[in-house]
Enzyme design. Structure first.
Site, short mmCIF file in Angstrom:
data_model
loop_
_atom_site.label_atom_id
_atom_site.label_comp_id
_atom_site.label_asym_id
_atom_site.label_seq_id
_atom_site.Cartn_x
_atom_site.Cartn_y
_atom_site.Cartn_z
CG MET A 1 -1.83 -0.89 1.14
SD MET A 1 -3.61 -0.62 -0.02
CE MET A 1 -4.60 -0.53 2.02
CB CYS A 2 2.67 3.65 0.71
SG CYS A 2 4.13 3.13 1.41
#
Lengths: 298, 228
Positions: A1-2
């Site tokens: 993700m991020c």
């Protein structure tokens, strides 16, 4: 993700709101990266002046001591503005190298997060909204800002592992994805004298672009080159003193949404990040194409 | 007509109300306001209702849909109508990657463009895109129909099984084992029906080219043709 957010203002009237808008955008991306957060804010640059953003794990001791030692060293006033674990040291541009070397010598435990005429960088471990609040992002003004919420994959959850990474004056990069050839690239950059602070893959990408720009390319050209030399998954958002760029790898599995109006260009990992922006309902909103460099400059 | 404002009502409450619809319920028309890019809006419905979503949505809108007609008056994020079983999902704007992924039935209509991996691993869904689609679309597509009025990106239909792909514009490149195929009467009829059901007029089936599997990459056995 991020999660990534970015806002590049075209309308000066919005500059006082840059921090508030960026802070609201960053808050929507907490779930994408609850480990740590950071942001680069490009503020007003004053003629002939430069800024050094410093970080310390014991700021109450380090920063006053450093200020005092520097004052003795240069026999003059030192302009050091502290925000939580970070501080911005303002100096004359022609003194930058001297001051930077002095900081390293006088306070070895203090880390330099970034230098430049306009850039200030703040990043810490913690929930993104808490990080933004600690540094009072809401109150910051400027022309453009890039923020990141991190879910760590390639290296440890530490302050230095948080994004943005700054490897050259007024340059910064944030990354969603993972690079697979960063170790090789780190070694070849080291051959050319580019020293990196961490084992983080994203820092290598930042340093790669810095290296290319040192060879005389502009940011857009450096980004084009990175498509040949970087292997892995990435959505990058990068900033320079006057520029703002976006690049996705050819596979483009890391999400990205761009929006543009007469007033700004905005980036979000998701549309949610853009919802609160003025005039978003009538903005041009699109998903950036794979392997295509998007670059704006003022 | 229930109108749910997601700026004041939790998303979970909306989805639970939609899941709780009893057979024969008179609440057949729903409106959702202020979706603001939220994920998983109107997922897992199994009732013959219509849901009109006023604004852009995030990931997985209309996922696992059965029977319902879900219309997004805006754009949609990744995975719209993922694993749809039946019913219809209509997106008035653009959609992000893997639209209609693994869909087993029903119809997905995208009035704008679709990004990469549209119809990846589709298993019976019909997907109609009025604009263009991105790279790696219909990757490992097993069955169902993908109709594209615009262009297709790189590696269309890579490792495709028995899905049918119809493209009106240019195809940047075909993926492994995907080839252009003859457009026979049965395909023209099929296209006519798909275009009509997706509300498209003024476009002739003869303007499309058909693509499908060369059947060299997987063990195609003619005895199993009826399974697709």
């Amino acid at each position: 993700m991020c999660g990534i957010v970015g806002l590049f203002l075209k309308n000066e009237a919005l500059e006082p709101q840059l921090g508030a808008l960026t802070s609201a955008m960053l808050a929507t991306m907490c779930e994408r990266g609850p480990d740590s957060a950071g942001f680069a804010v490009y503020g007003q640059s004053l003629d002939g002046e430069a800024k050094i953003t410093l970080q310390s794990s014991s700021p109450e001791v380090d920063f006053p001591a450093l200020a005092k030692a520097l004052e003795n060293e240069i026999a003059g006033a030192v302009n050091l503005t502290q925000r939580a674990t970070h501080a911005v040291l303002t100096c004359q541009r022609d003194e930058l190298d001297t001051i930077r070397a002095a900081v390293r010598r006088l306070a070895p435990s203090v880390r330099v997060m970034g230098v430049g005429e306009a850039i200030e960088i703040y990043k810490e471990v913690g929930y993104p909204t808490a990080v933004a609040e600690r540094f009072e992002l809401k109150s910051m003004k400027g022309t453009h800002a890039i923020g990141h919420t991190r879910m760590a994959t390639e290296s440890a959850v530490t302050t230095l592992g948080a994004h943005p990474f700054s490897t050259g004056p007024d340059q910064c990069l944030v990354h969603n994805g993972s690079l697979s050839n960063h170790n090789n690239l780190r070694r070849s950059l080291a051959h050319d004298g580019i020293q990196l602070e961490t084992q983080n893959d994203s820092e290598v990408a930042a340093a790669y672009l810095t290296w290319r720009m040192k060879q005389g390319l502009d940011l857009g050209q450096a980004l084009e080159k990175s498509l040949d030399d970087l292997d892995g998954f990435f959505t990058f958002v990068v900033g320079t003193k006057n520029g703002f760029g976006v690049l996705r790898d050819p596979i483009a599995c890391k999400p990205a949404v761009l929006a543009e109006t007469d007033d700004y260009v905005a980036f979000g990992s998701e549309y949610r990040a853009l919802v609160g922006l003025p005039g978003i309902d009538t903005a041009k909103v699109w998903e950036p194409e794979p392997a295509t460099v998007y670059f704006w400059e003022r | 007509m229930p109108a749910i404002d997601l700026s004041t009502t939790p998303l979970r409450a909306l989805n639970q109300s939609l899941h709780a619809l009893a057979e024969g319920s008179s609440e057949t028309e729903w409106e959702v306001l202020n979706p603001d890019g939220r994920h998983a809006v109107a997922v897992g419905i199994d009732a013959p209702v219509s849901v009109d979503i006023r604004g852009p949505v995030g990931y997985y809108c209309g996922g696992m849909n059965k029977q319902a007609t879900v219309t997004v008056h805006g754009s949609a994020g990744p995975g719209v109508a993922e694993n749809m079983m039946s019913g219809k999902v209509v997106i008035k704007g653009d959609v992000s990657q893997y639209a209609g992924a693994t869909g087993r039935g029903g119809m997905l209509v995208v009035e704008g463009n679709a990004a990469s991996r549209c119809g990846i691993s589709m298993k019976g869904i019909d997907i109609v895109v009025k604009g263009s689609i991105g790279h790696m679309s219909a990757f490992m597509a097993q069955t169902g129909n993908l109709v594209v009025l615009g262009d297709a990106g790189d590696a269309l239909g890579d490792s495709i099984y028995e899905a049918r792909l119809f493209v009106r514009g240019n195809v940047q490149s075909l993926g492994a084992d995907c080839v252009q195929k003859e457009m026979r009467d049965e395909h023209l009829e099929l296209l006519e029906d798909l275009l009509q059901r997706s509300g498209i007029t003024g476009v002739k089936p003869s303007e499309f080219r058909r693509y499908g599997s060369a059947r060299k990459l997987y063990n195609f056995n003619i005895d199993n043709a009826d399974a697709y």
